[in-house]
Design a protein around this motif. Structure first.
Motif, PDB file in Angstrom:
ATOM      1  N   ALA A  11      43.357  80.057 120.054  1.00 36.29           N
ATOM      2  CA  ALA A  11      44.219  78.926 119.682  1.00 36.29           C
ATOM      3  C   ALA A  11      43.704  78.261 118.404  1.00 36.29           C
ATOM      4  CB  ALA A  11      44.274  77.917 120.822  1.00 36.29           C
ATOM      5  N   ASP A  12      42.375  78.150 118.276  1.00 38.63           N
ATOM      6  CA  ASP A  12      41.793  77.583 117.054  1.00 38.63           C
ATOM      7  C   ASP A  12      42.129  78.459 115.853  1.00 38.63           C
ATOM      8  OD1 ASP A  12      40.565  75.471 118.427  1.00 38.63           O
ATOM      9  OD2 ASP A  12      38.785  76.673 118.858  1.00 38.63           O
ATOM     10  N   LEU A  13      42.033  79.786 116.049  1.00 43.87           N
ATOM     11  CA  LEU A  13      42.294  80.703 114.937  1.00 43.87           C
ATOM     12  C   LEU A  13      43.755  80.648 114.507  1.00 43.87           C
ATOM     13  CD1 LEU A  13      40.196  83.802 116.103  1.00 43.87           C
ATOM     14  CD2 LEU A  13      39.578  82.094 114.396  1.00 43.87           C
ATOM     15  N   LEU A  14      44.671  80.569 115.475  1.00 41.69           N
ATOM     16  CA  LEU A  14      46.089  80.475 115.138  1.00 41.69           C
ATOM     17  C   LEU A  14      46.395  79.169 114.415  1.00 41.69           C
ATOM     18  CD1 LEU A  14      47.634  81.905 118.435  1.00 41.69           C
ATOM     19  CD2 LEU A  14      47.700  82.971 116.177  1.00 41.69           C
ATOM     20  N   ALA A  15      45.775  78.075 114.863  1.00 39.63           N
ATOM     21  CA  ALA A  15      45.972  76.791 114.185  1.00 39.63           C
ATOM     22  C   ALA A  15      45.395  76.833 112.781  1.00 39.63           C
ATOM     23  CB  ALA A  15      45.318  75.672 115.003  1.00 39.63           C
ATOM     24  N   TYR A  16      44.298  77.572 112.617  1.00 40.39           N
ATOM     25  CA  TYR A  16      43.691  77.734 111.295  1.00 40.39           C
ATOM     26  C   TYR A  16      44.640  78.472 110.349  1.00 40.39           C
ATOM     27  CZ  TYR A  16      40.310  79.446 107.804  1.00 40.39           C
ATOM     28  OH  TYR A  16      39.640  79.754 106.623  1.00 40.39           O
ATOM     29  N   VAL A  17      45.230  79.553 110.862  1.00 42.36           N
ATOM     30  CA  VAL A  17      46.174  80.329 110.048  1.00 42.36           C
ATOM     31  C   VAL A  17      47.385  79.486 109.658  1.00 42.36           C
ATOM     32  CG1 VAL A  17      47.792  82.276 110.131  1.00 42.36           C
ATOM     33  CG2 VAL A  17      45.455  82.569 110.955  1.00 42.36           C
ATOM     34  N   ASP A  18      47.838  78.638 110.603  1.00 46.12           N
ATOM     35  CA  ASP A  18      49.035  77.814 110.357  1.00 46.12           C
ATOM     36  C   ASP A  18      48.731  76.532 109.601  1.00 46.12           C
ATOM     37  OD1 ASP A  18      50.627  79.671 111.638  1.00 46.12           O
ATOM     38  OD2 ASP A  18      50.466  78.702 113.589  1.00 46.12           O
ATOM     39  N   GLY A  19      47.436  76.307 109.254  1.00 42.53           N
ATOM     40  CA  GLY A  19      47.076  75.106 108.506  1.00 42.53           C
ATOM     41  C   GLY A  19      47.208  73.835 109.309  1.00 42.53           C
ATOM     42  N   GLN A  20      46.948  73.898 110.627  1.00 37.67           N
ATOM     43  CA  GLN A  20      47.144  72.750 111.498  1.00 37.67           C
ATOM     44  C   GLN A  20      45.843  72.120 111.980  1.00 37.67           C
ATOM     45  OE1 GLN A  20      49.701  74.195 114.631  1.00 37.67           O
ATOM     46  NE2 GLN A  20      51.523  74.260 113.321  1.00 37.67           N
ATOM     47  N   LEU A  21      44.711  72.539 111.429  1.00 36.77           N
ATOM     48  CA  LEU A  21      43.422  71.967 111.840  1.00 36.77           C
ATOM     49  C   LEU A  21      43.013  70.844 110.901  1.00 36.77           C
ATOM     50  CD1 LEU A  21      41.305  75.149 112.710  1.00 36.77           C
ATOM     51  CD2 LEU A  21      42.385  73.569 114.301  1.00 36.77           C
ATOM     52  N   PRO A  22      42.369  69.796 111.444  1.00 34.48           N
ATOM     53  CA  PRO A  22      41.792  68.769 110.569  1.00 34.48           C
ATOM     54  C   PRO A  22      40.636  69.367 109.779  1.00 34.48           C
ATOM     55  CG  PRO A  22      41.170  68.397 112.861  1.00 34.48           C
ATOM     56  CD  PRO A  22      42.196  69.488 112.870  1.00 34.48           C
ATOM     57  N   PRO A  23      40.232  68.728 108.671  1.00 32.57           N
ATOM     58  CA  PRO A  23      39.199  69.306 107.779  1.00 32.57           C
ATOM     59  C   PRO A  23      37.919  69.735 108.486  1.00 32.57           C
ATOM     60  CG  PRO A  23      40.238  67.423 106.738  1.00 32.57           C
ATOM     61  CD  PRO A  23      40.781  67.465 108.132  1.00 32.57           C
ATOM     62  N   VAL A  29      35.770  76.531 111.798  1.00 31.11           N
ATOM     63  CA  VAL A  29      36.359  77.855 111.985  1.00 31.11           C
ATOM     64  C   VAL A  29      36.022  78.764 110.801  1.00 31.11           C
ATOM     65  CG1 VAL A  29      38.535  79.120 112.202  1.00 31.11           C
ATOM     66  CG2 VAL A  29      38.206  76.993 113.464  1.00 31.11           C
ATOM     67  N   ALA A  30      36.022  78.201 109.596  1.00 30.84           N
ATOM     68  CA  ALA A  30      35.691  78.998 108.414  1.00 30.84           C
ATOM     69  C   ALA A  30      34.270  79.542 108.516  1.00 30.84           C
ATOM     70  CB  ALA A  30      35.856  78.145 107.155  1.00 30.84           C
ATOM     71  N   GLN A  31      33.336  78.727 108.998  1.00 31.60           N
ATOM     72  CA  GLN A  31      31.952  79.182 109.180  1.00 31.60           C
ATOM     73  C   GLN A  31      31.881  80.282 110.233  1.00 31.60           C
ATOM     74  OE1 GLN A  31      29.664  75.682 110.079  1.00 31.60           O
ATOM     75  NE2 GLN A  31      29.874  74.817 108.014  1.00 31.60           N
ATOM     76  N   ASN A  36      31.647  86.349 111.453  1.00 37.18           N
ATOM     77  CA  ASN A  36      32.297  87.357 112.288  1.00 37.18           C
ATOM     78  C   ASN A  36      33.333  88.121 111.472  1.00 37.18           C
ATOM     79  OD1 ASN A  36      31.471  86.713 115.384  1.00 37.18           O
ATOM     80  ND2 ASN A  36      31.667  84.788 114.230  1.00 37.18           N
ATOM     81  N   PRO A  37      32.909  89.128 110.717  1.00 36.41           N
ATOM     82  CA  PRO A  37      33.828  89.866 109.829  1.00 36.41           C
ATOM     83  C   PRO A  37      35.024  90.480 110.550  1.00 36.41           C
ATOM     84  CG  PRO A  37      31.532  90.433 109.380  1.00 36.41           C
ATOM     85  CD  PRO A  37      31.527  89.620 110.626  1.00 36.41           C
ATOM     86  N   GLY A  38      34.823  90.917 111.797  1.00 36.16           N
ATOM     87  CA  GLY A  38      35.922  91.517 112.537  1.00 36.16           C
ATOM     88  C   GLY A  38      37.050  90.522 112.781  1.00 36.16           C
ATOM     89  N   LYS A  39      36.670  89.335 113.231  1.00 39.40           N
ATOM     90  CA  LYS A  39      37.679  88.286 113.448  1.00 39.40           C
ATOM     91  C   LYS A  39      38.286  87.835 112.128  1.00 39.40           C
ATOM     92  CE  LYS A  39      38.298  87.367 117.820  1.00 39.40           C
ATOM     93  NZ  LYS A  39      39.647  87.449 118.423  1.00 39.40           N
ATOM     94  N   ALA A  40      37.469  87.806 111.082  1.00 31.11           N
ATOM     95  CA  ALA A  40      37.969  87.402 109.765  1.00 31.11           C
ATOM     96  C   ALA A  40      39.057  88.361 109.293  1.00 31.11           C
ATOM     97  CB  ALA A  40      36.830  87.340 108.755  1.00 31.11           C
ATOM     98  N   ALA A  41      38.865  89.667 109.538  1.00 34.19           N
ATOM     99  CA  ALA A  41      39.873  90.653 109.141  1.00 34.19           C
ATOM    100  C   ALA A  41      41.156  90.457 109.946  1.00 34.19           C
ATOM    101  CB  ALA A  41      39.330  92.062 109.346  1.00 34.19           C
ATOM    102  N   GLU A  42      41.003  90.135 111.243  1.00 32.99           N
ATOM    103  CA  GLU A  42      42.177  89.905 112.087  1.00 32.99           C
ATOM    104  C   GLU A  42      42.956  88.674 111.615  1.00 32.99           C
ATOM    105  OE1 GLU A  42      43.258  89.416 116.854  1.00 32.99           O
ATOM    106  OE2 GLU A  42      41.179  89.650 116.189  1.00 32.99           O
ATOM    107  N   VAL A  43      42.228  87.618 111.277  1.00 37.71           N
ATOM    108  CA  VAL A  43      42.864  86.399 110.790  1.00 37.71           C
ATOM    109  C   VAL A  43      43.561  86.645 109.450  1.00 37.71           C
ATOM    110  CG1 VAL A  43      42.391  84.091 109.850  1.00 37.71           C
ATOM    111  CG2 VAL A  43      41.427  84.770 112.047  1.00 37.71           C
ATOM    112  N   ALA A  44      42.911  87.438 108.580  1.00 33.73           N
ATOM    113  CA  ALA A  44      43.533  87.767 107.292  1.00 33.73           C
ATOM    114  C   ALA A  44      44.843  88.524 107.509  1.00 33.73           C
ATOM    115  CB  ALA A  44      42.571  88.596 106.443  1.00 33.73           C
ATOM    116  N   HIS A  45      44.855  89.392 108.518  1.00 38.58           N
ATOM    117  CA  HIS A  45      46.090  90.124 108.846  1.00 38.58           C
ATOM    118  C   HIS A  45      47.182  89.159 109.293  1.00 38.58           C
ATOM    119  CE1 HIS A  45      48.791  93.120 110.451  1.00 38.58           C
ATOM    120  NE2 HIS A  45      48.705  92.593 111.654  1.00 38.58           N
ATOM    121  N   TRP A  46      46.813  88.191 110.141  1.00 43.24           N
ATOM    122  CA  TRP A  46      47.802  87.185 110.579  1.00 43.24           C
ATOM    123  C   TRP A  46      48.337  86.408 109.383  1.00 43.24           C
ATOM    124  CZ3 TRP A  46      44.538  84.712 115.112  1.00 43.24           C
ATOM    125  CH2 TRP A  46      44.434  85.642 116.155  1.00 43.24           C
ATOM    126  N   GLN A  47      47.464  86.076 108.457  1.00 42.17           N
ATOM    127  CA  GLN A  47      47.889  85.308 107.286  1.00 42.17           C
ATOM    128  C   GLN A  47      48.857  86.111 106.435  1.00 42.17           C
ATOM    129  OE1 GLN A  47      43.868  84.445 105.917  1.00 42.17           O
ATOM    130  NE2 GLN A  47      44.119  82.260 106.393  1.00 42.17           N
TER     131      GLN A  47
END
Length: 272
Positions: A11-23, A29-31, A36-47
């Protein structure tokens, strides 16, 4: 004072992709993604999927509301119709029922052309979105061909065997899966990308057949891009590129021959 959460959920990752997280949460999440390169690649795919969906549907969000759908017009229409006699209302109801039946019987005649146009537009948008990418031009590279073929064939539910375009000067870069075009009712699409020695690229956009399974051919320009489209009872296919007409037709004909196992190629194109 409560401690900052360290767990990162989907849920945090989806909110991150949608730009819905506070700074602060976005930085957390960015840290996490940095570590975690694997998750980073998955998030990049969602984006990238988000980018594709925005490119497809954002333009319609700015279109003006038709006058007939404005509340004042609807209200005036209702007031005018309120005094209709019951016989007129009954006659109108009969016409609606008959019109609905006729419309349902002829739905494929309308849907086929409009669905084809929607598929062509989707192919052109996907081409524009990915053709200039370097690291993320494709999801599965050509050197993993066996996985690429199996994956795309299973998802499109038709055999996807990338055409050999070496004689035309193009080599396979790889491919990706794209979301369905809802209006087309064909399911997800496969996009194959090819590149020549001059770094020019063409893409091949393939879906399962339209519901009517009819044969169609067309050649159209969409902005700077040329698109060759055909459909049969197995698949639809759109070849998109920025090459000269003669070269585009040569490449598209070879793709057609390969995917349909028809050595005679396409005999006629109608420019749309």
């Amino acid at each position: 004072m409560s401690e900052m959460r360290t767990e990162v959920t989907d849920a945090d990752l989806l909110a991150y992709v949608d730009g819905q997280l506070p700074p602060a949460e976005r930085e957390r999440v960015a840290q996490y993604l940095d570590a975690n390169p694997g998750k980073a690649a998955e998030v990049a795919h969602w984006q990238r999927q988000n980018d594709a969906l925005h490119a497809l549907f954002d333009p319609t969000g700015h279109e003006a509301l038709p006058a007939r759908l404005r509340p004042a017009e609807i209200a005036r229409g209702r007031a005018a119709n309120w005094n209709f006699r019951w016989t007129q209302a009954a006659a109108a109801l009969v016409l609606v029922v008959l019109g609905g039946a006729i419309g349902w019987a002829g739905r494929d005649i309308v849907t086929s052309t409009e669905a084809s146009d929607a598929l062509i537009q989707s192919a052109v948008v996907a081409h524009s979105l990915y053709v200039n990418e370097n690291r993320h031009a494709v999801e599965v590279a050509a050197d993993d061909r066996e996985h690429l073929v199996t994956w795309l064939s299973n998802r499109v539910t038709q055999p996807i065997n990338p055409p050999d375009l070496l004689a035309e000067g193009f080599t396979l870069v790889g491919g990706r899966l794209l979301p369905p075009v809802e209006y087309g009712k064909t399911g997800p699409a496969a996009q194959l990308m090819y590149e020549n020695a001059a770094s020019q690229r063409v893409t091949v956009y393939i879906t399962s057949a339209l519901p009517d399974g009819k044969t169609a051919y067309t050649f159209t320009s969409r902005g700077p891009h040329e698109a060759f489209y055909w459909a049969n009872d197995k698949i639809t296919c759109t070849v998109v590129g920025d090459l000269a007409d003669a070269e585009m037709q040569k490449v598209a004909t070879k793709v057609y021959q390969h995917l349909t196992r028809n050595p005679d190629g396409m005999t006629t194109y109608h420019r749309g």
